[in-house]
Write an enzyme that holds these catalytic residues in place. Structure first.
Site, short mmCIF file in Angstrom:
data_model
loop_
_atom_site.label_atom_id
_atom_site.label_comp_id
_atom_site.label_asym_id
_atom_site.label_seq_id
_atom_site.Cartn_x
_atom_site.Cartn_y
_atom_site.Cartn_z
N ASN A 16 0.87 -1.18 0.00
CA ASN A 16 0.00 0.00 0.00
C ASN A 16 0.90 1.23 0.00
OD1 ASN A 16 -1.77 2.08 0.50
ND2 ASN A 16 -2.34 1.40 2.57
N LYS A 18 0.09 4.27 -0.19
CA LYS A 18 -0.53 5.45 0.43
C LYS A 18 -0.30 6.66 -0.49
CE LYS A 18 -0.09 3.19 4.85
NZ LYS A 18 0.08 3.28 6.29
N HIS A 106 -9.55 1.13 5.01
CA HIS A 106 -8.23 1.27 5.65
C HIS A 106 -8.36 2.21 6.85
CE1 HIS A 106 -4.08 2.42 6.35
NE2 HIS A 106 -3.75 1.30 5.78
N GLU A 108 -6.68 4.58 7.86
CA GLU A 108 -6.47 6.01 7.59
C GLU A 108 -7.73 6.63 6.99
OE1 GLU A 108 -2.73 5.54 5.54
OE2 GLU A 108 -1.81 5.01 7.45
N GLU A 178 -5.16 -5.04 10.61
CA GLU A 178 -4.13 -4.02 10.80
C GLU A 178 -4.41 -3.27 12.10
OE1 GLU A 178 -2.10 -2.71 6.93
OE2 GLU A 178 -3.99 -1.62 7.00
N GLY A 184 2.66 2.25 10.78
CA GLY A 184 3.60 3.36 10.62
C GLY A 184 4.34 3.74 11.89
N SER A 224 3.77 -2.13 10.26
CA SER A 224 5.22 -2.15 10.46
C SER A 224 5.86 -3.49 10.04
CB SER A 224 5.57 -1.80 11.92
OG SER A 224 5.10 -0.49 12.23
#
Ligand code: 13P
Length: 267
Positions: A16, A18, A106, A108, A178, A184, A224
């Site tokens: 991904n 992003k 996702h 985010e 996730e 991250g 991560s």
């Protein structure tokens, strides 16, 4: 219907990107990935990239022209097929570009852009309507984990998103566990936590849709992931692959993850 053999699940490594790489950087990156992909693992490991929308056409062309064994993914789509939705991208537009996998929900999108469970469900249905495969992302925040709410969060996210999904559709679905606290941050879930989260996610899919379908669906871990932790994370019986952010941006680190994934299951 015959029982689905769990070993029939092909491993998957998905990158991904992003909001990184313009279309020129994207072309270079997939060309480099194409040169470095460990060909011997590809029968066992499906490799997907999810570039930004503006890169999709360029990446599609490079993959076709050079016969690179990467599958094209997108990061998001609208729940509607067309209409006055400024800034959104519709599922049929992605399907026309040869996109196979679309990330849905996702964290985010959920936490930074306010996407709620109903919108995630609408996006998932739109992806299915256009014969693509949703990668349904689920996971708890650090606060929810501390409050022992992980299972309840996964249950809510998966139940709402898969309402009305048929068993044959659920069988080809990809779930991505996730945990938000691992995204991250450099704080990876332990292999035991990753297995537990993926196993919860699979059980929730079984409870929401169908047990046989849930055994056939692939479940990924994300948060991560790097080459050094890929094999131990994928050692869990319910962890069929990884969804990678930062380490997917460079060809060498991404291909090292693919190689590590290929070392886990002999197929
Ligand atoms: P990182 O691998 O950068 O933690 O990102 C994970 C992720 O959000 C993939 O979708």
């Amino acid at each position: 219907m015959a029982a689905v053999n769990e070993t029939a699940r092909r491993s998957m490594v998905a990158g991904n990107w992003k909001m990184h790489h313009d279309h020129l950087q994207a072309i270079r990156t997939v060309q480099e990935i194409g040169l470095r992909l460990p060909a011997e693992v590809l029968p066992r490991v499906e490799v997907v990239v999810h570039p930004p929308f503006t890169d999709l056409r360029s990446v599609q062309t490079v993959l076709e022209d050079r016969a690179i064994s990467l599958v094209l993914g997108a990061q998001h789509c609208a729940g509607e097929d067309s209409g006055p939705f400024t800034g959104e991208v519709a599922a049929p537009m992605l399907a026309r570009l040869g996109v196979r996998y679309v990330l849905v929900g996702h964290s985010e999108r959920r936490h930074l852009f306010g996407q709620d469970d109903e919108q995630v469900a609408a996006a998932l249905r739109a992806v299915l309507r256009h014969d693509m495969v949703p990668v349904l992302c689920v996971g708890e925040t650090g606060q929810e984990r501390a409050a022992d709410e992980t299972e309840a969060v996964l249950e809510r996210q998966i139940r709402t998103a898969t309402a009305g999904v048929r068993a044959d559709q659920a069988a080809s679905l990809v779930l991505a566990y996730e945990p938000v606290w691992a995204i991250g941050t450099g704080v990876t879930a332990t292999p035991a936590d990753a297995q537990q989260g993926c196993s919860h996610a699979r059980r929730m899919l079984a409870a929401s849709v169908d047990d046989t379908a849930a055994r056939a669906a692939r479940v990924l871990y994300g948060g991560s992931v790097v080459a050094e932790n890929t094999a131990e994370l994928m050692a869990g019986a319910d962890v069929d692959g990884v969804l990678v952010g930062g380490a997917s941006l460079q060809a060498d680190s991404f291909c090292a993850i693919v190689a590590a994934a290929g070392s886990v299951r002999s197929g």
